[in-house]
Write an enzyme that holds these catalytic residues in place. Structure first.
Site, PDB file in Angstrom:
ATOM      1  N   HIS A  56       0.836  -1.209   0.000  1.00 32.79           N
ATOM      2  CA  HIS A  56       0.000   0.000   0.000  1.00 32.79           C
ATOM      3  C   HIS A  56       0.874   1.263   0.000  1.00 32.79           C
ATOM      4  O   HIS A  56       0.575   2.252  -0.682  1.00 32.79           O
ATOM      5  CB  HIS A  56      -0.880   0.049   1.256  1.00 32.79           C
ATOM      6  CG  HIS A  56      -1.877  -1.065   1.352  1.00 32.79           C
ATOM      7  ND1 HIS A  56      -1.796  -2.056   2.297  1.00 32.79           N
ATOM      8  CD2 HIS A  56      -2.994  -1.325   0.620  1.00 32.79           C
ATOM      9  CE1 HIS A  56      -2.816  -2.889   2.154  1.00 32.79           C
ATOM     10  NE2 HIS A  56      -3.555  -2.470   1.147  1.00 32.79           N
ATOM     11  N   GLU A 171      -1.499  -4.323  -9.184  1.00 30.46           N
ATOM     12  CA  GLU A 171      -1.736  -5.413 -10.141  1.00 30.46           C
ATOM     13  C   GLU A 171      -1.947  -6.751  -9.438  1.00 30.46           C
ATOM     14  O   GLU A 171      -2.356  -7.719 -10.066  1.00 30.46           O
ATOM     15  CB  GLU A 171      -0.564  -5.513 -11.125  1.00 30.46           C
ATOM     16  CG  GLU A 171      -0.583  -4.409 -12.154  1.00 30.46           C
ATOM     17  CD  GLU A 171       0.577  -4.473 -13.129  1.00 30.46           C
ATOM     18  OE1 GLU A 171       1.546  -5.238 -12.883  1.00 30.46           O
ATOM     19  OE2 GLU A 171       0.534  -3.732 -14.127  1.00 30.46           O
TER      20      GLU A 171
END
Ligand code: PAF
Length: 302
Positions: A56, A171
């Site tokens: 993150h 992704e």
């Protein structure tokens, strides 16, 4: 012991102590938007469900590095609409103090942390959902009915509320990314969706909030999922048959202790299975290890 961050407390009297601005409801979000209007800088948005890890923070860092010099807003919202299992929702790790401290350290500009009823008020929530269409039917969509409709609905709401110029998605959740890209394209959302490569532990395991549920043995086994993706990609590029490569990978993972849900070669845009490698292929995999469902993927071209 969680890290402490004084500006976990709103209003911004504590801003000097901690630069990240904490916005806990729609009025505070609107107030921040009004304040930044004069700065003529776009917003780059990183949606999360919290329990932040290096993956993150990498998304936030990528947002900060954009040449448009955006203000970076991270949201933390454990979205009940995307959990088809209430036990899974209940055990989803909530680590807000640590998350805020990490975002402060990372130097993001704002964090939007609405409680559930601020985003999904009972009185207004009559069940309108985004239908993500055929992209959501297979793979994770088959394993988790309703998950992608719930995810797309909340992402749509967040994009409408935050009005970012950029939104960054990892992704790692390849199907989620494909659905968000399709939603934004098909429904003409005025936002650029930026895909950020998966962050991995040194042994190859894709970073995920769920990794913390792996016990020691499972953690040692988990990188084999990515190792099989790499091996399969290598075999496919030297023209082995797709079917036999996928079969071998599934068998190896089963022997290692995984319960394989899917290990497949797909078109990276339609997510339909391929019987031959193309210029736009992706290997998608999901497997259960103990109580943890791991997913991973690898882009591959001839
Ligand atoms: O990937 C996630 O953490 C979630 O699916 C998202 C995009 C924040 C929507 O709730």
């Amino acid at each position: 012991m969680p890290m402490q961050c004084a500006a976990a407390v709103f209003p911004p009297t504590t801003k000097a102590l901690c630069s990240v601005r904490k916005l806990t409801n729609l009025a505070q979000l609107a107030q921040w938007q009004a304040e930044i209007e004069t700065r003529a800088r776009p917003i780059a948005f990183v949606p999360t469900m919290g329990n932040l890890h290096a993956g993150h923070l990498h998304l936030a860092a990528q947002a900060q590095a954009l040449t448009a010099k955006p203000l970076v807003l991270v949201s933390i919202f454990v979205n009940p609409l995307q959990f088809n299992d209430v036990a899974d929702l209940a055990r989803y790790p909530r680590t807000l103090d640590d998350d805020l401290a990490r975002l402060h350290e990372a130097g993001v500009d704002a964090v939007f942390v609405p409680p559930v009823d601020a985003l999904l008020p009972e009185a207004e929530n009559h069940g309108v959902r985004i239908d993500p269409g055929p992209l959501a039917e297979r793979w994770e969509g088959a394993a988790r009915p309703g998950h992608f409709a719930g995810m797309a609905t909340i992402v749509a709401k967040l994009l409408h509320l935050i009005r970012p110029q950029f939104a960054l998605f990892g992704e790692k959740d390849f199907q989620q990314l494909a659905i968000v890209q399709a939603m934004v394209r098909d429904l003409n959302f005025p936002v650029d969706i930026l895909a950020v490569p998966t962050q991995r532990a040194p042994d190859g395991l894709a970073l995920s909030s769920r990794n913390r549920f792996l016990n020691e043995d499972e953690r040692a086994t988990a990188p084999k999922l990515y190792a099989q993706l790499v091996q399969a990609a290598g075999a496919l590029t030297v023209a082995e048959s797709v079917e036999s490569v996928l079969h071998k990978a599934r068998a190896e993972l089963t022997t290692a202790g995984f319960i394989v849900d899917y290990f497949t070669l797909c078109d990276a845009t339609s997510l339909q299975p391929l019987s031959r490698l193309s210029a736009n292929s992706v290997l998608l995999a999901a497997a259960q290890l103990g109580a943890v469902r791991l997913i991973d993927n690898l882009r591959i071209s001839p």
